[in-house]
Design a protein around this motif. Structure first.
Motif, PDB file in Angstrom:
ATOM      1  N   MET A 137      80.152   3.333  41.084  1.00  0.00           N
ATOM      2  CA  MET A 137      81.020   4.033  42.032  1.00  0.00           C
ATOM      3  C   MET A 137      81.544   5.331  41.444  1.00  0.00           C
ATOM      4  O   MET A 137      81.653   6.353  42.141  1.00  0.00           O
ATOM      5  N   ALA A 138      81.854   5.307  40.152  1.00  0.00           N
ATOM      6  CA  ALA A 138      82.304   6.537  39.497  1.00  0.00           C
ATOM      7  C   ALA A 138      81.204   7.590  39.520  1.00  0.00           C
ATOM      8  O   ALA A 138      81.465   8.774  39.783  1.00  0.00           O
ATOM      9  N   ARG A 139      79.986   7.178  39.227  1.00  0.00           N
ATOM     10  CA  ARG A 139      78.864   8.121  39.227  1.00  0.00           C
ATOM     11  C   ARG A 139      78.635   8.694  40.628  1.00  0.00           C
ATOM     12  O   ARG A 139      78.430   9.897  40.809  1.00  0.00           O
ATOM     13  N   LEU A 140      78.650   7.837  41.634  1.00  0.00           N
ATOM     14  CA  LEU A 140      78.401   8.280  42.999  1.00  0.00           C
ATOM     15  C   LEU A 140      79.479   9.246  43.473  1.00  0.00           C
ATOM     16  O   LEU A 140      79.180  10.287  44.075  1.00  0.00           O
ATOM     17  N   ALA A 141      80.745   8.917  43.209  1.00  0.00           N
ATOM     18  CA  ALA A 141      81.839   9.795  43.611  1.00  0.00           C
ATOM     19  C   ALA A 141      81.707  11.172  42.979  1.00  0.00           C
ATOM     20  O   ALA A 141      81.975  12.197  43.615  1.00  0.00           O
ATOM     21  N   GLY A 142      81.261  11.186  41.719  1.00  0.00           N
ATOM     22  CA  GLY A 142      81.093  12.455  41.017  1.00  0.00           C
ATOM     23  C   GLY A 142      79.942  13.298  41.524  1.00  0.00           C
ATOM     24  O   GLY A 142      79.882  14.501  41.245  1.00  0.00           O
ATOM     25  N   LEU A 143      79.022  12.697  42.277  1.00  0.00           N
ATOM     26  CA  LEU A 143      77.879  13.431  42.822  1.00  0.00           C
ATOM     27  C   LEU A 143      78.132  13.987  44.222  1.00  0.00           C
ATOM     28  O   LEU A 143      77.280  14.660  44.787  1.00  0.00           O
ATOM     29  N   LEU A 144      79.301  13.696  44.791  1.00  0.00           N
ATOM     30  CA  LEU A 144      79.613  14.158  46.141  1.00  0.00           C
ATOM     31  C   LEU A 144      80.219  15.561  46.141  1.00  0.00           C
ATOM     32  O   LEU A 144      80.981  15.924  45.244  1.00  0.00           O
ATOM     33  N   THR A 145      79.904  16.314  47.185  1.00  0.00           N
ATOM     34  CA  THR A 145      80.619  17.554  47.436  1.00  0.00           C
ATOM     35  C   THR A 145      82.006  17.218  47.983  1.00  0.00           C
ATOM     36  O   THR A 145      82.267  16.079  48.397  1.00  0.00           O
ATOM     37  N   GLY A 146      82.914  18.176  48.007  1.00  0.00           N
ATOM     38  CA  GLY A 146      84.188  17.964  48.673  1.00  0.00           C
ATOM     39  C   GLY A 146      83.941  17.694  50.153  1.00  0.00           C
ATOM     40  O   GLY A 146      83.227  18.448  50.817  1.00  0.00           O
ATOM     41  N   GLY A 147      84.479  16.608  50.648  1.00  0.00           N
ATOM     42  CA  GLY A 147      84.217  16.208  52.021  1.00  0.00           C
ATOM     43  C   GLY A 147      82.923  15.440  52.202  1.00  0.00           C
ATOM     44  O   GLY A 147      82.589  15.044  53.324  1.00  0.00           O
ATOM     45  N   GLY A 148      82.199  15.211  51.103  1.00  0.00           N
ATOM     46  CA  GLY A 148      80.953  14.458  51.177  1.00  0.00           C
ATOM     47  C   GLY A 148      81.198  12.983  51.435  1.00  0.00           C
ATOM     48  O   GLY A 148      82.289  12.462  51.163  1.00  0.00           O
ATOM     49  N   ARG A 149      80.177  12.305  51.945  1.00  0.00           N
ATOM     50  CA  ARG A 149      80.325  10.900  52.346  1.00  0.00           C
ATOM     51  C   ARG A 149      79.335   9.980  51.642  1.00  0.00           C
ATOM     52  O   ARG A 149      78.230  10.394  51.289  1.00  0.00           O
ATOM     53  N   ILE A 150      79.766   8.729  51.484  1.00  0.00           N
ATOM     54  CA  ILE A 150      78.901   7.646  51.039  1.00  0.00           C
ATOM     55  C   ILE A 150      78.799   6.639  52.178  1.00  0.00           C
ATOM     56  O   ILE A 150      79.818   6.234  52.750  1.00  0.00           O
ATOM     57  N   ILE A 151      77.573   6.268  52.526  1.00  0.00           N
ATOM     58  CA  ILE A 151      77.338   5.210  53.504  1.00  0.00           C
ATOM     59  C   ILE A 151      76.523   4.136  52.806  1.00  0.00           C
ATOM     60  O   ILE A 151      75.453   4.423  52.255  1.00  0.00           O
ATOM     61  N   LEU A 152      77.023   2.905  52.811  1.00  0.00           N
ATOM     62  CA  LEU A 152      76.286   1.844  52.125  1.00  0.00           C
ATOM     63  C   LEU A 152      76.330   0.549  52.923  1.00  0.00           C
ATOM     64  O   LEU A 152      77.204   0.334  53.749  1.00  0.00           O
ATOM     65  N   SER A 153      75.341  -0.287  52.654  1.00  0.00           N
ATOM     66  CA  SER A 153      75.271  -1.596  53.310  1.00  0.00           C
ATOM     67  C   SER A 153      75.322  -2.695  52.255  1.00  0.00           C
ATOM     68  O   SER A 153      74.751  -2.556  51.163  1.00  0.00           O
ATOM     69  N   ARG A 179      89.727   3.893  44.268  1.00  0.00           N
ATOM     70  CA  ARG A 179      90.110   4.210  42.887  1.00  0.00           C
ATOM     71  C   ARG A 179      89.390   5.448  42.369  1.00  0.00           C
ATOM     72  O   ARG A 179      89.815   6.037  41.373  1.00  0.00           O
ATOM     73  N   HIS A 180      88.328   5.829  43.029  1.00  0.00           N
ATOM     74  CA  HIS A 180      87.568   7.003  42.601  1.00  0.00           C
ATOM     75  C   HIS A 180      87.687   8.145  43.605  1.00  0.00           C
ATOM     76  O   HIS A 180      86.780   8.971  43.738  1.00  0.00           O
ATOM     77  N   GLY A 181      88.817   8.194  44.292  1.00  0.00           N
ATOM     78  CA  GLY A 181      89.133   9.350  45.131  1.00  0.00           C
ATOM     79  C   GLY A 181      88.437   9.395  46.466  1.00  0.00           C
ATOM     80  O   GLY A 181      88.377  10.465  47.087  1.00  0.00           O
ATOM     81  N   LEU A 182      87.933   8.260  46.939  1.00  0.00           N
ATOM     82  CA  LEU A 182      87.220   8.230  48.214  1.00  0.00           C
ATOM     83  C   LEU A 182      88.084   7.572  49.290  1.00  0.00           C
ATOM     84  O   LEU A 182      88.690   6.527  49.054  1.00  0.00           O
ATOM     85  N   ARG A 208      84.843  11.766  50.341  1.00  0.00           N
ATOM     86  CA  ARG A 208      85.578  12.369  49.222  1.00  0.00           C
ATOM     87  C   ARG A 208      86.609  13.367  49.739  1.00  0.00           C
ATOM     88  O   ARG A 208      86.281  14.285  50.488  1.00  0.00           O
ATOM     89  N   ASP A 209      87.842  13.173  49.356  1.00  0.00           N
ATOM     90  CA  ASP A 209      88.923  14.086  49.704  1.00  0.00           C
ATOM     91  C   ASP A 209      88.679  15.411  49.003  1.00  0.00           C
ATOM     92  O   ASP A 209      88.545  15.481  47.784  1.00  0.00           O
TER      93      ASP A 209
END
Length: 217
Positions: A137-153, A179-182, A208-209
């Motif tokens: 989750m830390a790695r994924l959050a760090g790969l997002l742009t500001g305002g970017g989204r994660i969609i998972l199943s 916990r990782h800013g999402l 991501r905020d």
């Protein structure tokens, strides 16, 4: 995996166990349902304008191809060589950047420094144990742009023989994301699109905020 398999046995297996040997059959299974049907609960969360998309655990490339056809720049990360090869051939008409990279650390993508407007994880999260999910989750959050989204199943139900899967919940996953800013966006549940007995799915969306630093980035 039999029902009496221990946690230690599961953790000792590779997260991709069983996928290479069954790649042909799995690719046919994946491609037997459409992108729109699989993601019907979260289609409204996908970006409407072309952007950068990362498909983690891209499998046969079904989702990557659908998103590329919509005009997105798509990176498909698939650690199983057999599936990666099948995906390249099956969707050669779409501009997809295939890469051999995997959770929890995604070292190649992290090193490349690209940021994504959307990260998609379809039927991936349950392959990671608790420690790996925290790191991932830390790695994924760090790969997002500001305002970017994660969609998972999240997959629930019996574990196929020879596969490594762990129980995953919406509550734990949402807590990790926060916990990782999402920020939490969406939670939905549905039956298995392939009709497998006892199998169901949870779909989650996070964003991501733009104003908040991301822990672990």
């Amino acid at each position: 995996m039999s029902r009496d398999a221990t946690s230690e046995q599961l953790q000792g297996m590779e997260s991709t166990a069983g996928y290479g040997e069954a790649a042909e059959a799995l690719a046919e299974q994946y491609e037997s349902v459409t992108f729109a049907e699989v993601h019907r609960e979260v289609l409204h969360l996908f970006p409407t304008r072309p952007g950068t998309v990362l498909d983690v655990g891209a499998g046969s490339g079904r989702d990557a191809a659908a998103l590329a056809a919509q005009g997105h720049r798509v990176v498909a990360a698939e650690p199983t060589a057999e599936l990666r090869s099948l995906g390249r051939r099956r969707h050669a008409d779409q501009r997809i950047e295939w890469t051999d990279d995997a959770l929890p650390e995604l070292p190649g993508l992290v090193a490349a420094g690209t940021r994504f407007d959307l990260i998609l994880l379809t039927a991936v999260w349950m392959h990671l144990d608790e420690r790996q999910r925290t790191l991932a989750m830390a790695r994924l959050a760090g790969l997002l742009t500001g305002g970017g989204r994660i969609i998972l199943s999240l997959r629930h139900g019996p574990v196929p023989e020879g596969r490594r899967m762990f129980p995953v919940t919406a509550q734990e996953t949402t807590g990790l994301a926060r916990r990782h800013g999402l920020d939490f966006l969406h939670h939905a549940q549905r039956e298995d699109p392939h009709g497998r007995p006892g199998v169901s799915w949870t779909y989650l969306g996070f964003e991501r905020d733009e104003t908040r630093d991301v822990a672990g980035a």
